[in-house]
Design an enzyme around this catalytic site. Structure first.
Site, PDB file in Angstrom:
ATOM      1  N   GLU A  29     -10.609 -42.196 -38.772  1.00  0.00           N
ATOM      2  CA  GLU A  29     -10.076 -41.532 -39.961  1.00  0.00           C
ATOM      3  C   GLU A  29      -8.567 -41.751 -40.005  1.00  0.00           C
ATOM      4  O   GLU A  29      -7.862 -41.479 -39.025  1.00  0.00           O
ATOM      5  CB  GLU A  29     -10.409 -40.032 -39.895  1.00  0.00           C
TER       6      GLU A  29
ATOM      7  N   GLU B  81     -11.152 -27.578 -44.791  1.00  0.00           N
ATOM      8  CA  GLU B  81     -11.680 -28.766 -45.461  1.00  0.00           C
ATOM      9  C   GLU B  81     -13.176 -28.947 -45.191  1.00  0.00           C
ATOM     10  O   GLU B  81     -13.638 -30.029 -44.842  1.00  0.00           O
ATOM     11  CB  GLU B  81     -10.891 -30.003 -45.039  1.00  0.00           C
TER      12      GLU B  81
ATOM     13  N   ARG C 103      -0.928 -23.233 -51.373  1.00  0.00           N
ATOM     14  CA  ARG C 103      -1.491 -23.714 -50.107  1.00  0.00           C
ATOM     15  C   ARG C 103      -0.474 -23.629 -48.968  1.00  0.00           C
ATOM     16  O   ARG C 103      -0.844 -23.421 -47.817  1.00  0.00           O
ATOM     17  CB  ARG C 103      -1.958 -25.157 -50.300  1.00  0.00           C
TER      18      ARG C 103
ATOM     19  N   ASP D  91       0.939 -31.127 -45.456  1.00  0.00           N
ATOM     20  CA  ASP D  91       0.114 -32.113 -44.746  1.00  0.00           C
ATOM     21  C   ASP D  91       0.847 -33.435 -44.544  1.00  0.00           C
ATOM     22  O   ASP D  91       0.592 -34.385 -45.271  1.00  0.00           O
ATOM     23  CB  ASP D  91      -1.161 -32.351 -45.588  1.00  0.00           C
TER      24      ASP D  91
ATOM     25  N   GLU E 107      -0.297 -41.924 -42.586  1.00  0.00           N
ATOM     26  CA  GLU E 107      -1.262 -41.733 -43.673  1.00  0.00           C
ATOM     27  C   GLU E 107      -0.589 -41.676 -45.048  1.00  0.00           C
ATOM     28  O   GLU E 107      -1.084 -42.264 -46.004  1.00  0.00           O
ATOM     29  CB  GLU E 107      -2.024 -40.433 -43.410  1.00  0.00           C
TER      30      GLU E 107
ATOM     31  N   GLU F 195      10.993 -42.737 -49.029  1.00  0.00           N
ATOM     32  CA  GLU F 195      11.096 -41.483 -49.788  1.00  0.00           C
ATOM     33  C   GLU F 195      11.642 -41.780 -51.189  1.00  0.00           C
ATOM     34  O   GLU F 195      11.144 -41.256 -52.187  1.00  0.00           O
ATOM     35  CB  GLU F 195      12.024 -40.500 -49.060  1.00  0.00           C
TER      36      GLU F 195
HETATM   37  C1  GCU Z   1      -5.504 -34.597 -43.918  1.00  0.00           C
HETATM   38  C2  GCU Z   1      -6.213 -35.897 -43.783  1.00  0.00           C
HETATM   39  C3  GCU Z   1      -7.629 -35.724 -43.331  1.00  0.00           C
HETATM   40  C4  GCU Z   1      -7.644 -34.904 -42.047  1.00  0.00           C
HETATM   41  C5  GCU Z   1      -6.898 -33.604 -42.252  1.00  0.00           C
HETATM   42  C6  GCU Z   1      -6.714 -32.841 -40.958  1.00  0.00           C
HETATM   43  O1  GCU Z   1      -6.037 -33.858 -44.962  1.00  0.00           O
HETATM   44  O2  GCU Z   1      -6.196 -36.572 -45.005  1.00  0.00           O
HETATM   45  O3  GCU Z   1      -8.183 -36.982 -43.116  1.00  0.00           O
HETATM   46  O4  GCU Z   1      -8.954 -34.650 -41.660  1.00  0.00           O
HETATM   47  O5  GCU Z   1      -5.611 -33.871 -42.740  1.00  0.00           O
HETATM   48  O6  GCU Z   1      -5.621 -32.930 -40.408  1.00  0.00           O
HETATM   49  O7  GCU Z   1      -7.609 -32.175 -40.503  1.00  0.00           O
END
Ligand code: GCU
Length: 837
Positions: free
Chosen positions: A174, A298, A348, A377, A405, A523
C-alpha cells in the site's frame, strides 16, 4: 557545506554502473586512502557466535575496510596491549577481556562508544546492537574520508526507531512505489529472505531497531501456522542486525480468523484468544518487538464497535504481549470518514484530540500512541498534530511517511528531511514551557518511559529499494533523525550524498541544491498557503484534482467557492481546531495577522483577494507560486545534466529520466491548479500567464485522421480541457498542423497521457525530419504509472531539444494505440530558448 573532510581526497574515476542495491553502504574505494590513515590490520570480535550483532559487526568491518582500503582484515587473532586492532564488543565483554575503559560515559540501551585515538580502534556498545551501530559509524566516517581521531559516546534520543511496512500478504504494498514486497508473496511469508537481510543491514546502519512487516490494514491470516513459521524466518534474517520484528494486527481476528462470536476487548474469551495466539507468535519469534494496531479507522474494526474505549482495545493487546516484554503501538489515526461538509464546524483535524484526550493516563505502560505528524494525513504542509501536547500521561511516538504518498510518489524528487525537522523542532508550548515535538516523542518532556519514531517506508523489490535513487536520502534521513533529531537536515543529506555518490564537489553541490529546494518547489507547484493538498484524494494521490477535496465525507476540505477558500479552524467562528493547541499557539493560529502565511488556509477561510504578509493576494500567490515551483523543477533537469560523467551511467540515466518526468509533471500541476482557480474565481493573473499559452498547438485543433476528440476529466488537467485518442484501441492515427511560428531553433515538447495497461507508440515529424519516437511506457521506466484514465496522473511530457523548424512546415504526430492506451495526445509546444510553456 560542513567542512569535515580532513583531506582533499583524490577521486577515482567514475565508478562502473551501479544499480543502487548497496544504498549508502557502498564502501567505494578511496584512492590512496592508506596514505592518510593507517587502519589496524586485525579485527577482534568479543563474541564470535554466528548471528550475533557483534559477529555481524566484525563481518561488516571486514567488508567495509576491504572496499575502502582494499585491505583484508585478519580475524583470528587476539590482541595484546601493544598491538593494534579494531576491537568490537559490548562494554561488559570489553571490561572482562581488557579491564576498565576510561571516558566511556553513561551508555544507554543501543548506545556506543567509538575511540580511534589510541593504537587500537575501540568500538563498545551497551548492548550488542550498539556494537554494530558503532562499527557502522566507524565505517561511515572512513567512507566519508573523516579520518580525524575521535573518542565519542553516542546515545539514542528515543528507544523506539521502527519502520512500518504497509505490505500486504499478496505481495502488493500500500502506497509503495518500488515493486512488490520483500516480505510476502501469494498470501505467505517469502521463502528467500536474502533481500530482507539486505534491508535489515541498511536499517541497522542508520540505527533503526524494529520493522513492522505488514500493512496497518491488516489481514488476520498472517496468524496462520505457515505464516507464523515464516515470521520466525524473517526474524532470524533481521536478528543479526539487531532488528526486531513487529506485526500489525486486525482487531477482528478473534472472530474472522479464530472463529469466536465476538472480538469485544472486554470479553474474557477474546482476551484469552489473544494471549494464546501471542504465545504462539513468541514461540516462533521470542524477541518480537510488539504489535501495531489501526482500529476504528477507515473501515477497520475496533473496540468502538462494542462501545469500549480505544484504551480498552489497546490494553487488551498490551496484556497479551506484556509477559514477553512486547510493546503495543496504537495508532491515533482514528477519524470518521463520513463527516458532513455541510457542517461548518465539523473537522477531521479535531479527531485525534477528540478521540484520545479523555483517555490520557488510561493506557497500560507498554502502550505507545503513534501519532501522524499532522492532524490530517502526511500532507505537503500541516501544523504539528495538537495531540502531541495533549497526551501527558501516555507514551507517544511520531509517524512519518518515508514513502511520499502525497509528494509525487518517488517520481518527483522531494527530500523530506527539512519537513520532518520543521515538525520535530515545533515548540508546542505545553504549560507555557519549551515542548518541542522531538522532546515529547523522546519521552523527555513529559517524563515518559517510552517513545520514538515510526517511518512508513514503502521499500520493495526494486534494486533501488524505493524505486528511485535520490529518494533514498529520505530513508537515510529518517534513521538519522530518529536517533538524534537535533541534527541538521542538510548535514544529514550531505553525509548521504558522500556515501552514495562520492566526493566530487559539484556532485555534492548540485544534489544538495536540488534536494534542499525540492520540498518548497513541490509545495509551490502543488498546494500552497496551508491548503494541505490539492492532489486527487479519491483516486491515486498523485496528480492534481482540487475539486476532489470537497463535498465528501473525507474531511480534507478546502471549502473553495467563487470568492473564498480555506478551512475556518478558529474558535470564534470555525471548527475550534486552533483551540486544541496550547494557549500561545492557539492565539497565534486564531488570528489571521499572526498565522504564518504558509498555514493561512489551514486555519482561516478568506477571500482570494486577502492580502498576505508579502502584500500579494492569495490568488496571485497561488499563480506565482505555481510558476515558481514548476520553474525550479525545470532547472533540476539542467542541474542533473551538469553531472554527466561524474555519476555512473546507470544511475545518471535513471535519475535523468525521473527529473525530466518531474519537470513535465510540474507543468501539469502548475497549469491545472492555476486553471482551476482561475475558472472558479475569474480573477486574472496580473502577469497574464494563466490560460494563455501562445507556444502551444492543441491536439484537438490539428487535422486529425484516425484520431478523435476526448474530453478530459478533470477538465483542467488537459490544456484546453480536451485531448485526442485513436478511434480504436488497435489503430494508428495522425494529427497534423502547419507551423506558423517563425523559422528558427526550438525545443519541441509533446504532452500526452501515459496510462497503465498500454504501451502506445508515437512518432514526431517536422517537415521531412523525424524528430523522435517514443513509447508510453512509464510503467516500465518510472516503475510507476498511476492511472488508467486521461487525467492529471497520467499526463506526461516529452521534450526534444534544439529542433530546426521552418515556418510553413508541417508538424505531424503519429500515434499507434496499444492495450488500454489509445495513444492520447494533449498538445505540442514550440519553445524558443528560455521559454517554458
Ligand atoms: C492514508 C493512506 C492509506 C493508509 C492510511 C493509514 O489514508 O492513504 O493508504 O491506510 O493513511 O495511515 O492508515
Amino acid at each position: 557545506m560542513r567542512l569535515s573532510i580532513l583531506f582533499s581526497l583524490p577521486l577515482l574515476n567514475v565508478a562502473s554502473a551501479e544499480d543502487g542495491s548497496q544504498g549508502w553502504l557502498r564502501y567505494a574505494p578511496i584512492a590512496n586512502a592508506n596514505d592518510y590513515i593507517t587502519v589496524p590490520s586485525r579485527v577482534v570480535a568479543l563474541n564470535v557466535t554466528r548471528g550475533s550483532p557483534v559477529y555481524t559487526a566484525q563481518q561488516e568491518l571486514e567488508r567495509g575496510i576491504k572496499g575502502i582500503f582494499g585491505k583484508q582484515l585478519e580475524t583470528n587473532s587476539s590482541v595484546t596491549s601493544n598491538s593494534s586492532a579494531i576491537i568490537v564488543g559490548t562494554l561488559d565483554a570489553y571490561r572482562a577481556a581488557y579491564g576498565d575503559l576510561e571516558d566511556v560515559g553513561d551508555l544507554l540501551d543501543d548506545g556506543f562508544f567509538l575511540s580511534t585515538e589510541g593504537l587500537s580502534v575501540i568500538i563498545v556498545g551497551n548492548n550488542e546492537r550498539g556494537v554494530l551501530y558503532g562499527a557502522f559509524e566507524y565505517l561511515s566516517r572512513l567512507a566519508q574520508g573523516r579520518f580525524l581521531p575521535i573518542s565519542t559516546m553516542y546515545n539514542p534520543q528515543a528507544p523506539i526507531r521502527w519502520t512500518n511496512e504497509w505490505n500486504n500478504l499478496d505481495g502488493s504494498i500500500e502506497r509503495g512505489y518500488a515493486g512488490p514486497s520483500i516480505f510476502f508473496r501469494d498470501g505467505f511469508v517469502v521463502d528467500n529472505v536474502t533481500r530482507v537481510s539486505g534491508y535489515a543491514r541498511l536499517l541497522a546502519s542508520i540505527r533503526v531497531n524494529g520493522i513492522v512487516i505488514n500493512n496497518v490494514n491488516a489481514n488476520a491470516t498472517l496468524l496462520n501456522d505457515r505464516n507464523l513459521q515464516g515470521l520466525g524466518r524473517l526474524a532470524d534474517a533481521m536478528r543479526p542486525y539487531g532488528i526486531q520484528l513487529g506485526i500489525s494486527l486486525n482487531f477482528a481476528s478473534p472472530q474472522d480468523f479464530g472463529g469466536l462470536p465476538s472480538f469485544d476487548p472486554l470479553d474474557p474469551k477474546v482476551d484469552a484468544w489473544w494471549a494464546n495466539i501471542t504465545d504462539e507468535v513468541y514461540k516462533r519469534v521470542p524477541d518480537m518487538a510488539g504489535y501495531l494496531v489501526k482500529a476504528n479507522s477507515e473501515g477497520q474494526p475496533g473496540p468502538l464497535t462494542y462501545n469500549r474505549t480505544l484504551a480498552d482495545g489497546a490494553n487488551m493487546f498490551a496484556r497479551a504481549v506484556k509477559p514477553h516484554g512486547g510493546l503495543v503501538m496504537f495508532r491515533a489515526f482514528v477519524y470518521d470518514n463520513h463527516i458532513s461538509p455541510a457542517n461548518w464546524t465539523a473537522d477531521r483535524a479535531n479527531a485525534a484530540v477528540d478521540f484520545f484526550q479523555h483517555l490520557d493516563g488510561k493506557f497500560d505502560e507498554n502502550v505507545v500512541v503513534q501519532i501522524k505528524y499532522g492532524a490530517i494525513d502526511f500532507q505537503v504542509r500541516e501544523p504539528a498534530n495538537p495531540l502531541f501536547s495533549t497526551l501527558r500521561n501516555t507514551s507517544t511516538s511520531i509517524e512519518l511517511q518515508i514513502t511520499p504518498e502525497y509528494f509525487g510518489q518517488n517520481d518527483h524528487l522531494v527530500y523530506l528531511g527539512p519537513l520532518w525537522k520543521e515538525i520535530l523542532e515545533t515548540d508546542m508550548r505545553a504549560d507555557s514551557r519549551p515542548s518541542k515535538i522531538k522532546d515529547i516523542v523522546s519521552g523527555i518532556r513529559f517524563k515518559r518511559p517510552l517513545g520514538g519514531y515510526a517511518g512508513v517506508s514503502g521499500v520493495g523489490t526494486n534494486a533501488t529499494w524505493l524505486g528511485s535513487h535520490l529518494a533514498m536520502s529520505n530513508l537515510y534521513a529518517y534513521g538519522r533523525l530518529a536517533w538524534d533529531a537535533s541534527q541538521d537536515a542538510e548535514d544529514v543529506l550531505q553525509d548521504w550524498i558522500r556515501l552514495t555518490f562520492g566526493f566530487d564537489e559539484q556532485v555534492m553541490e548540485i544534489i544538495t541544491d536540488m534536494s534542499m529546494k525540492s520540498w518548497p518547489a513541490y509545495e509551490n507547484y502543488s498546494g500552497n498557503l496551508g491548503i494541505q493538498t490539492l492532489t486527487d484524494i479519491l483516486y491515486t494521490h498523485f496528480g492534481p484534482n482540487p475539486a476532489s477535496q470537497d463535498n465528501n465525507g473525507w474531511g480534507q476540505w478546502t471549502r473553495a467557492d467563487k470568492v473564498s477558500i480555506g478551512m475556518d479552524r478558529t474558535v470564534k467562528n470555525g471548527t475550534g481546531n486552533a483551540g486544541q493547541y496550547s494557549p500561545e499557539l492557539a492565539s497565534m493560529y486564531e488570528n489571521i495577522e499572526t498565522t504564518p502565511d504558509n498555514l493561512l488556509l489551514w486555519f482561516h477561510h478568506v477571500p482570494y483577494t486577502q492580502r498576505l504578509k508579502s502584500n500579494k493576494t492569495v490568488i496571485q500567490h497561488f499563480y506565482d507560486a505555481h510558476y515558481e515551483g514548476a520553474a525550479t523543477a525545470q532547472k533540476f533537469v539542467e542541474q542533473w545534466e551538469s553531472l554527466k560523467g561524474k555519476v555512473d551511467e546507470e544511475r545518471y540515466e535513471n535519475v535523468l529520466f525521473e527529473q525530466k518526468f518531474q519537470a513535465g509533471h510540474a507543468l501539469v500541476w502548475r497549469d491545472s491548479i492555476n486553471q482551476f482557480y482561475y475558472n472558479l474565481s475569474e480573477i486574472p493573473d496580473v502577469a497574464k500567464r494563466v490560460g494563455n499559452h501562445p507556444y502551444r498547438i492543441e491536439a484537438e485543433k490539428m487535422s486529425l485522421s484516425g484520431y478523435q476528440f476526448c474530453a478530459v476529466n478533470p477538465f483542467h488537467t488537459a490544456s484546453g480541457a480536451m485531448a485526442i485518442v485513436t478511434t480504436s484501441n488497435t489503430t494508428t492515427g495522425t494529427a497534423t498542423a502547419n507551423i506558423t511560428f517563425a523559422s528558427g531553433r526550438y525545443d519541441i515538447a509533446v504532452n500526452y497521457f501515459d496510462l497503465i495497461g498500454g504501451r502506445a507508440k508515437y512518432q514526431l515529424d517536422v517537415g521531412n525530419q523525424t524528430v523522435g519516437r517514443w513509447i508510453g511506457d512509464n510503467e516500465d521506466k518510472l516503475g510507476h504509472a498511476p492511472s488508467i484514465y486521461l487525467d492529471g496522473h497520467s499526463a506526461t511530457r516529452i521534450t526534444f531539444k534544439g529542433v530546426d523548424v521552418r515556418q510553413g512546415d508541417v508538424v505531424r504526430i503519429t500515434g499507434q494505440a496499444n492495450g488500454n492506451e489509445p495513444a492520447p495526445l494533449d498538445y505540442i509546444s514550440f519553445l524558443p530558448p528560455g521559454i517554458v510553456d
